[in-house]
Motif scaffolding. Structure first.
Motif, mmCIF file in Angstrom:
data_model
loop_
_atom_site.group_PDB
_atom_site.id
_atom_site.type_symbol
_atom_site.label_atom_id
_atom_site.label_comp_id
_atom_site.label_asym_id
_atom_site.label_seq_id
_atom_site.Cartn_x
_atom_site.Cartn_y
_atom_site.Cartn_z
ATOM 1 N N LYS A 1 0.741 -1.028 0.074
ATOM 2 C CA LYS A 1 -0.359 -0.271 0.493
ATOM 3 C C LYS A 1 0.748 0.863 0.063
ATOM 4 O O LYS A 1 0.763 2.272 -0.516
ATOM 5 C CB LYS A 1 -0.980 -0.033 0.950
ATOM 6 N N GLN B 1 1.385 4.142 -3.302
ATOM 7 C CA GLN B 1 1.441 5.546 -2.634
ATOM 8 C C GLN B 1 2.032 6.155 -3.179
ATOM 9 O O GLN B 1 1.707 8.211 -3.537
ATOM 10 C CB GLN B 1 0.599 6.204 -1.184
ATOM 11 N N GLU C 1 1.664 6.792 -7.325
ATOM 12 C CA GLU C 1 0.866 7.558 -7.694
ATOM 13 C C GLU C 1 0.971 8.968 -7.370
ATOM 14 O O GLU C 1 0.939 9.837 -7.713
ATOM 15 C CB GLU C 1 -0.111 6.890 -6.052
#
Length: 117
Positions: free
Chosen positions: A109, A113, A116
């Motif tokens: 995760k 992140q 992105e």
């Protein structure tokens, strides 16, 4: 995590028997099948009384079984005892596997992140 021990003294005796590297090596040797005492003692440079003491500890813990076949005294693993140890350890394995899976998910995760951004 609550671990219920059906026979705590028996489990203590089993883990005591497993605490010695010579006894663990003997158990590993017995994984290939039944052997007599002299065959079991071959890889160790120990006296016969010392080998006998190790075997007694393993037998008292219920980890091995002995028998008599004429002059031979074969020994073999006691599979139900190993299952008892494995059953006791299993909840710990599951807990750590879950924790590692959660860590993997968390790190994935975080990585996603960062990508992105």
């Amino acid at each position: 995590m609550a671990i219920k021990e059906r026979h705590p003294e028996r489990l203590n005796t089993m883990f005591h028997a497993l605490s010695d590297p010579t006894r663990r090596a003997m158990l590993a040797r017995l994984m290939t099948g039944e052997v007599n005492v002299s065959q079991l003692a071959e890889p160790f440079q120990l006296s016969q009384p010392t080998i006998s003491k190790h075997l007694r500890v393993l037998e008292d813990a219920g980890l091995i079984e002995g028998g008599r076949d004429a002059q031979r005294r074969p020994r073999r693993l006691a599979p139900l005892a190993m299952k008892e140890i494995a059953n006791w350890i299993e909840p710990f394995r599951q807990q750590w596997e879950n924790r590692l899976n959660n860590l993997d998910s968390h790190l994935a995760k975080i990585k996603k992140q960062r990508q992105e951004r």
